[in-house]
Design an enzyme around this catalytic site. Structure first.
Site, short mmCIF file in Angstrom:
data_model
loop_
_atom_site.label_atom_id
_atom_site.label_comp_id
_atom_site.label_asym_id
_atom_site.label_seq_id
_atom_site.Cartn_x
_atom_site.Cartn_y
_atom_site.Cartn_z
N TYR A 199 0.84 -1.22 0.00
CA TYR A 199 0.00 0.00 0.00
C TYR A 199 0.87 1.26 0.00
O TYR A 199 0.62 2.21 -0.75
CB TYR A 199 -0.90 -0.07 1.24
CG TYR A 199 -1.93 1.01 1.37
CD1 TYR A 199 -3.15 0.92 0.71
CD2 TYR A 199 -1.71 2.11 2.20
CE1 TYR A 199 -4.12 1.91 0.87
CE2 TYR A 199 -2.67 3.10 2.35
CZ TYR A 199 -3.88 2.99 1.69
OH TYR A 199 -4.83 3.97 1.85
N LYS A 209 1.02 4.16 -2.83
CA LYS A 209 0.67 5.55 -2.53
C LYS A 209 1.85 6.49 -2.76
O LYS A 209 1.65 7.64 -3.20
CB LYS A 209 0.15 5.66 -1.09
CG LYS A 209 -1.16 4.91 -0.86
CD LYS A 209 -2.29 5.42 -1.75
CE LYS A 209 -3.65 4.83 -1.38
NZ LYS A 209 -4.74 5.33 -2.24
P1 NAP Z 1 -13.50 2.13 1.50
O1 NAP Z 1 -14.47 2.70 2.47
O2 NAP Z 1 -13.02 0.74 1.68
O3 NAP Z 1 -14.12 2.29 0.03
C1 NAP Z 1 -13.39 1.84 -1.07
C2 NAP Z 1 -14.11 2.22 -2.35
O4 NAP Z 1 -13.31 1.76 -3.45
C3 NAP Z 1 -15.47 1.54 -2.48
O5 NAP Z 1 -16.38 2.47 -3.05
C4 NAP Z 1 -15.19 0.39 -3.43
O6 NAP Z 1 -16.28 0.02 -4.25
C5 NAP Z 1 -14.13 1.00 -4.33
N1 NAP Z 1 -13.37 -0.02 -5.04
C6 NAP Z 1 -12.72 -1.10 -4.53
N2 NAP Z 1 -12.15 -1.80 -5.52
C7 NAP Z 1 -12.45 -1.16 -6.68
C8 NAP Z 1 -12.14 -1.40 -8.03
N3 NAP Z 1 -11.39 -2.43 -8.41
N4 NAP Z 1 -12.63 -0.53 -8.96
C9 NAP Z 1 -13.41 0.53 -8.59
N5 NAP Z 1 -13.72 0.81 -7.32
C10 NAP Z 1 -13.24 -0.03 -6.38
O7 NAP Z 1 -12.18 3.03 1.41
P2 NAP Z 1 -11.87 4.53 1.92
O8 NAP Z 1 -11.33 4.45 3.29
O9 NAP Z 1 -13.01 5.41 1.61
O10 NAP Z 1 -10.63 4.87 0.96
C11 NAP Z 1 -10.77 5.66 -0.21
C12 NAP Z 1 -9.38 6.05 -0.70
O11 NAP Z 1 -8.71 6.78 0.33
C13 NAP Z 1 -8.48 4.87 -1.02
O12 NAP Z 1 -7.66 5.17 -2.12
C14 NAP Z 1 -7.64 4.72 0.23
O13 NAP Z 1 -6.41 4.10 -0.04
C15 NAP Z 1 -7.47 6.19 0.60
N6 NAP Z 1 -7.11 6.39 2.00
C16 NAP Z 1 -7.95 6.02 3.00
C17 NAP Z 1 -7.57 6.23 4.33
C18 NAP Z 1 -8.44 5.87 5.49
O14 NAP Z 1 -7.97 6.03 6.64
N7 NAP Z 1 -9.66 5.41 5.29
C19 NAP Z 1 -6.33 6.81 4.60
C20 NAP Z 1 -5.50 7.18 3.56
C21 NAP Z 1 -5.91 6.97 2.26
P3 NAP Z 1 -17.26 -1.23 -3.86
O15 NAP Z 1 -18.08 -0.70 -2.71
O16 NAP Z 1 -18.04 -1.46 -5.07
O17 NAP Z 1 -16.36 -2.34 -3.45
#
Ligand code: NAP
Length: 255
Positions: free
Chosen positions: A164, A168
């Site tokens: 990851y 990133k």
């Molecule tokens: P999340 O709640 O797990 O949601 C992930 C989203 O990505 C869902 O809408 C999912 O769709 C979609 N997804 C997964 N696989 C996919 C694919 N192959 N093609 C298209 N869409 C796909 O994640 P989140 O926490 O909101 O994270 C969003 C972004 O922020 C990510 O890039 C993550 O790395 C980044 N981020 C998050 C955090 C954190 O603390 N949460 C911190 C730093 C960065 P489905 O529902 O259809 O599976």
């Protein structure tokens, strides 16, 4: 019903925004925030069709315009279809949020090549595929906003997240390079690096240990990341910003 960010000025009216991974978490909050600023929104998802349709309904219920489009954005053919369906429906793309992401956490010694590859394929190659596919229409229209969701782990590393963090960090380098390549044609490219945001991705990781590393002493909310993303999409407010990384992390990284 999820509370929309308070919005009085529809500064994204007549804009079309594509948010990858918008069925849940940060992507969902971003789709709602962009719609609240007047943008038409494409709600991309991979599996959660019901959740994606609910996001569309929340937007249309308050007079906005949105559609849900399924596409696995790690697959080139599906990305091409996603972009052509968006252009068919709305005629243009002004804002792209490369948000879709997954984790497959484990220490390096236990990390299988498939754990590595799956995370690189979506979190890094997916950003490349979507950005490349939208670059043509954006360069042609001589305007566009691309906002890539990175992470503090791409800046500071995190045990258990070699795949990851590498993806990133790659997103950050990619963002700066593409920002330089597209600047002369009016397209800006920036990254947002969230810290620990309370979503499905992090729900099993919450612990008092983590809070010790967060000066603001709490987890972030998806809406708090969406606010920065929406600012970067705003015109003219963010028109002179490109190639930057914005941390939304409660102070975890202070460079
Ligand atoms: P999340 O709640 O797990 O949601 C992930 C989203 O990505 C869902 O809408 C999912 O769709 C979609 N997804 C997964 N696989 C996919 C694919 N192959 N093609 C298209 N869409 C796909 O994640 P989140 O926490 O909101 O994270 C969003 C972004 O922020 C990510 O890039 C993550 O790395 C980044 N981020 C998050 C955090 C954190 O603390 N949460 C911190 C730093 C960065 P489905 O529902 O259809 O599976």
């Amino acid at each position: 019903m999820i509370e929309l960010l308070p919005e009085t000025v529809q500064y994204l009216q007549n804009r079309v925004s594509l948010v990858t991974g918008a069925s849940r978490g940060i992507g969902r909050a971003t789709a709602l925030a962009l719609a609240a600023a007047g943008s038409k929104v494409v709600v991309n998802y991979a599996n959660s069709s019901t959740a994606a349709e609910e996001v569309v309904q929340e937007i249309t219920a308050v007079g906005g315009e949105a559609i849900a489009l399924r596409a696995n954005v790690s697959q080139p053919g599906e990305v091409d279809n996603l972009i052509s369906e968006t252009l068919q429906k709305f005629g243009r793309i002004d804002v792209v949020i490369n948000n879709a992401g997954i984790t497959k956490d484990t220490l390096l010694l236990r990390m299988k090549p498939q754990d590595w590859q799956a995370v690189i394929d979506l979190n890094l190659t997916g950003v490349f595929l979507v950005t490349k596919a939208v670059s043509k229409p954006m360069l042609k229209q001589r305007s566009g906003r691309i906002i890539n969701i990175a992470s503090v782990t791409g800046q500071m590393g995190n045990p258990g997240q070699a795949n990851y963090s590498a993806a990133k960090a790659g997103v950050i380098g990619f963002t700066k390079t593409v920002a330089k390549e597209m600047a002369s044609r009016g397209v800006t490219v920036n990254a947002v690096a969230p810290g620990f945001i309370a979503t499905d991705m992090t729900k099993d990781l919450e612990s008092s240990e983590i809070l010790k590393f967060i000066p603001l002493n709490r987890y972030g909310k998806p809406e708090e990341v969406a606010g920065t993303i929406r600012f970067l999409a705003a015109d003219p407010a963010a028109a002179y910003i490109t190639g930057q990384v914005f941390n939304v992390d409660g102070g975890m990284v202070m460079a």
